[in-house]
Enzyme design. Structure first.
Site, PDB file in Angstrom:
ATOM      1  N   GLU A 113      44.246  38.553  65.270  1.00 19.00           N
ATOM      2  CA  GLU A 113      43.327  37.534  65.793  1.00 19.00           C
ATOM      3  C   GLU A 113      43.219  36.341  64.844  1.00 19.00           C
ATOM      4  O   GLU A 113      43.233  36.496  63.623  1.00 19.00           O
ATOM      5  CB  GLU A 113      41.950  38.171  65.983  1.00 19.00           C
ATOM      6  CG  GLU A 113      40.861  37.225  66.448  1.00 19.00           C
ATOM      7  CD  GLU A 113      39.486  37.849  66.367  1.00 19.00           C
ATOM      8  OE1 GLU A 113      38.562  37.299  66.994  1.00 19.00           O
ATOM      9  OE2 GLU A 113      39.327  38.880  65.685  1.00 19.00           O
ATOM     10  N   LYS A 126      39.045  35.750  75.017  1.00 12.37           N
ATOM     11  CA  LYS A 126      38.045  36.795  74.791  1.00 12.37           C
ATOM     12  C   LYS A 126      36.856  36.595  75.720  1.00 12.37           C
ATOM     13  O   LYS A 126      36.238  35.529  75.754  1.00 12.37           O
ATOM     14  CB  LYS A 126      37.596  36.741  73.329  1.00 12.37           C
ATOM     15  CG  LYS A 126      36.656  37.839  72.902  1.00 12.37           C
ATOM     16  CD  LYS A 126      36.366  37.705  71.396  1.00 12.37           C
ATOM     17  CE  LYS A 126      35.465  38.807  70.897  1.00 12.37           C
ATOM     18  NZ  LYS A 126      35.188  38.665  69.446  1.00 12.37           N
ATOM     19  N   CYS A 150      39.567  41.501  69.677  1.00 10.85           N
ATOM     20  CA  CYS A 150      38.527  41.963  68.761  1.00 10.85           C
ATOM     21  C   CYS A 150      37.450  42.782  69.482  1.00 10.85           C
ATOM     22  O   CYS A 150      37.686  43.883  69.934  1.00 10.85           O
ATOM     23  CB  CYS A 150      37.918  40.770  68.029  1.00 10.85           C
ATOM     24  SG  CYS A 150      36.900  41.247  66.603  1.00 10.85           S
TER      25      CYS A 150
END
Length: 608
Positions: free
Chosen positions: A292, A360, A440
């Site tokens: 990431e 995300k 994440c």
């Protein structure tokens, strides 16, 4: 206010949970400690004499558990006042809100029921107390783990990782089945300790003990069934349909704009060494995954920039040279004028061309998703306090990536597929892999992973950066939360983390290969891709906490109605004769007889 013993039991419970969760002393935690961790808390809550006592004990339990298990949140530069301070207070008050539910059976219990419980005559109260505590604690962890403020860390299910024969039930109940089992065991143990004192005052000791034994037998049966199911799943052979040769890179450098060139050159060096190594073995990678936030410039505008940067070895040129698709973490632009940018996984084809991204969807509250950040004065304050971010904008929909292996699969319509598979005329005879890239914190969000799975994802490719935490416990805790996704959907999860825990997890939640924490390196593995199967959890989602909420609500309604019936009866039973006269006693005995008839329960039938 709570007495010393209640406070001690509450703090002991918080300490046991923190010790059972992966920590700096026990790398992967301790299921055995986790099994007993709520036992002191059960005693503490059941000794409460008022709603306020229950409130402050639950606040203390939530705040201390969070502080001890997630202390590393204080290492989040610039955000620690939010990530640790605000989250600790928030968690404490959130659990304190659930104190109302712990206390409800006492608050609304009829007077006769209270007297029977106090004198240890009510056998029915034993299973109710035990099941009520286990249910409310499970509902609490569910509410804590979902929604805008979701933070599924510090949970009982995290303690069970090393007991893989128990964790396998996640494909049926999700992680909440594990929470319920562990909470049930602790409640059973706590109730046994409380009964030791109560039975000495009871004239119905044998019946009370018989009732407790029945609950013990039921709990033991649940554990036996769970373990047998776990052994069955672990012993059952599963064959992959295909494999995806994958290189996972762990550069062990916290992303920083000032050192982006240095970090990129390091990532390229590690990657090239691994590519050359597997080439000597006669193998070739299908996909290379970097972690990431490796790239700092925003796409798609930055595509040209990385054709020249780093100057020593431009990224696009590097990808094109190796002829392998890449997944790299970086930002994308939604609205430049409104400062709306997404934390994304970027897909580059084998020619180095930027081909699309997934953004995300579940952002960390107050760290990535900052309220009111669209207001200019607020943005200035955030910029002054933090200095490098305005926060992120969440993604809008699931995105799947498709890369060529040997043969193709059909694209779905309700979601987006960004494909690098070479489409020929007529039937495509090239294998492909269709995967999703939860970024994440996404891999902890049930709703995100469920949406990705139902969109057609064959495996999860997680990219994450937890290097800022500077602790082993943070890295392993994130992994433990993420590994449940493999079990719930019986699919492979691969994780490319900046500093760890980089690994490959199979459909049973087992680690097939990994890299050491906080060391630079690259991992090559022929990642197994299994046939997609619709597990009970995949089909029905969080049915267990929903069912517990429904049952708890029904029980509360029943208690309230019983309380009102009792109050109505007492209001009608007016004794106006002279107290202690013969007529007074006769009328009062009639009232008591009528009351006993109305609320009578045949406990013998219940015992059968």
């Amino acid at each position: 206010m709570p007495d010393f013993l209640q406070i001690f039991c509450t703090l002991l419970s918080s300490s046991l949970i923190a010790l059972a969760i992966p920590n700096e002393l026990l790398a992967f935690g301790s299921p055995l400690i986790g099994l007993f961790s709520l036992f002191p808390f059960y005693i503490s809550v059941n000794r409460c004499k008022s709603q306020s006592e229950s409130f402050w004990l639950c606040f203390l339990h939530g705040a201390v558990t969070h502080l001890l298990s997630s202390f590393w949140l204080g290492n989040f530069a610039g955000f620690s006042v939010f990530t640790l301070g605000a989250s600790d207070l928030g968690t404490g008050f959130f659990e304190a809100f659930f104190s109302l539910f712990y206390y409800l059976p006492i608050l609304y219990a009829p007077v006769q029921s209270k007297l029977e419980v106090f004198s240890a005559k009510n056998q029915f109260a034993i299973p109710v107390r035990i099941l009520w505590f286990a249910s409310i604690y499970t509902i609490w962890e569910y509410c804590k783990s979902t929604g805008f403020l979701a933070y599924p860390w510090g949970t009982i299910s995290m303690t069970a990782y090393k007991w893989s024969s128990v964790t396998q039930i996640a494909d049926i109940s999700g992680v909440y089945g594990i929470t319920f089992l562990f909470a049930l065991f602790s409640a059973l143990l706590g109730e046994g300790c409380l009964l030791l004192a109560e039975l000495s005052n009871s004239t119905e000791g044998k019946k009370i003990f018989a009732s407790y034994k029945q609950v013990c037998a039921a709990t033991l049966s649940l554990f036996i069934l769970t373990i047998f199911y776990g052994f069955y799943q672990l012993s059952r052979p599963i064959q992959p349909l295909k494999t995806m040769n994958t290189i996972l890179v762990q550069q062990n450098k916290n992303p920083n704009r000032k050192f982006e060139e240095e970090n990129l050159l390091l990532a390229e060096k590690i990657t090239q060494e691994k590519i050359d190594d597997i080439k000597d073995q006669g193998k070739q990678a299908d996909l290379i995954v970097w972690s990431e936030a490796v790239l700092s410039k925003r796409f798609p505008a930055a595509e040209t920039y990385y054709t020249f940067f780093p100057s020593e070895n431009p990224l696009v040129k590097f990808i094109k040279k190796n002829r392998v698709p890449f997944i790299i973490g970086g930002p994308v632009i939604f609205n430049d004028e409104a400062h709306e940018y997404g934390n994304s996984a970027l897909l580059f084809d084998k020619n180095g061309k930027y081909s699309g991204s997934y953004t995300k969807m579940h952002l960390v509250p107050f760290a990535e998703l900052i309220p009111f950040r669209k207001i200019e004065p607020i943005r200035k304050i955030i910029k002054k306090m933090i200095g490098f971010s305005y926060g992120w904008t969440p993604g809008k929909k699931p995105v799947l990536f498709e890369i060529p292996l040997n043969y193709s699969m059909e694209d779905g319509e309700p979601y987006q597929i960004i494909s690098l598979a070479e489409q020929g005329k007529g039937k495509n005879d090239k294998k492909t892999a269709i995967f999703s890239t939860p970024v994440c914190f996404d891999d902890s969000a049930h709703e995100v992973c469920q949406a990705l799975f139902h969109s057609g994802s064959e495996l999860f490719v997680n990219i994450t950066n937890d290097s800022w935490s500077k602790t082993n416990s943070s890295e392993i805790q994130h992994f433990v939360v993420a590994h449940y996704r493999s079990i719930e959907y019986r699919t492979t999860t691969i994780r490319s983390a900046n500093a760890g825990y980089t690994c490959v997890i199979n459909a049973k939640g087992q680690v097939l290969a990994d890299l050491p924490l906080f060391e630079e390196g690259a991992l090559f593995y022929e990642v197994p891709i299994y046939e997609r199967k619709m597990t009970i959890y995949a089909r029905w989602g969080d049915w267990l906490p929903y069912s517990l909420i429904l049952l708890a609500a029904s029980y509360v309604v029943f208690m309230i109605r019983a309380k009102r019936r009792e109050e109505k009866f007492i209001r009608k039973a007016k004794v106006t004769l002279l107290p202690h006269s013969l007529e007074w006693y006769e009328q009062w005995e009639k009232v008591i007889a009528d009351y006993d008839t109305m609320f009578a329960v045949d406990w013998n039938k219940w015992n059968l």
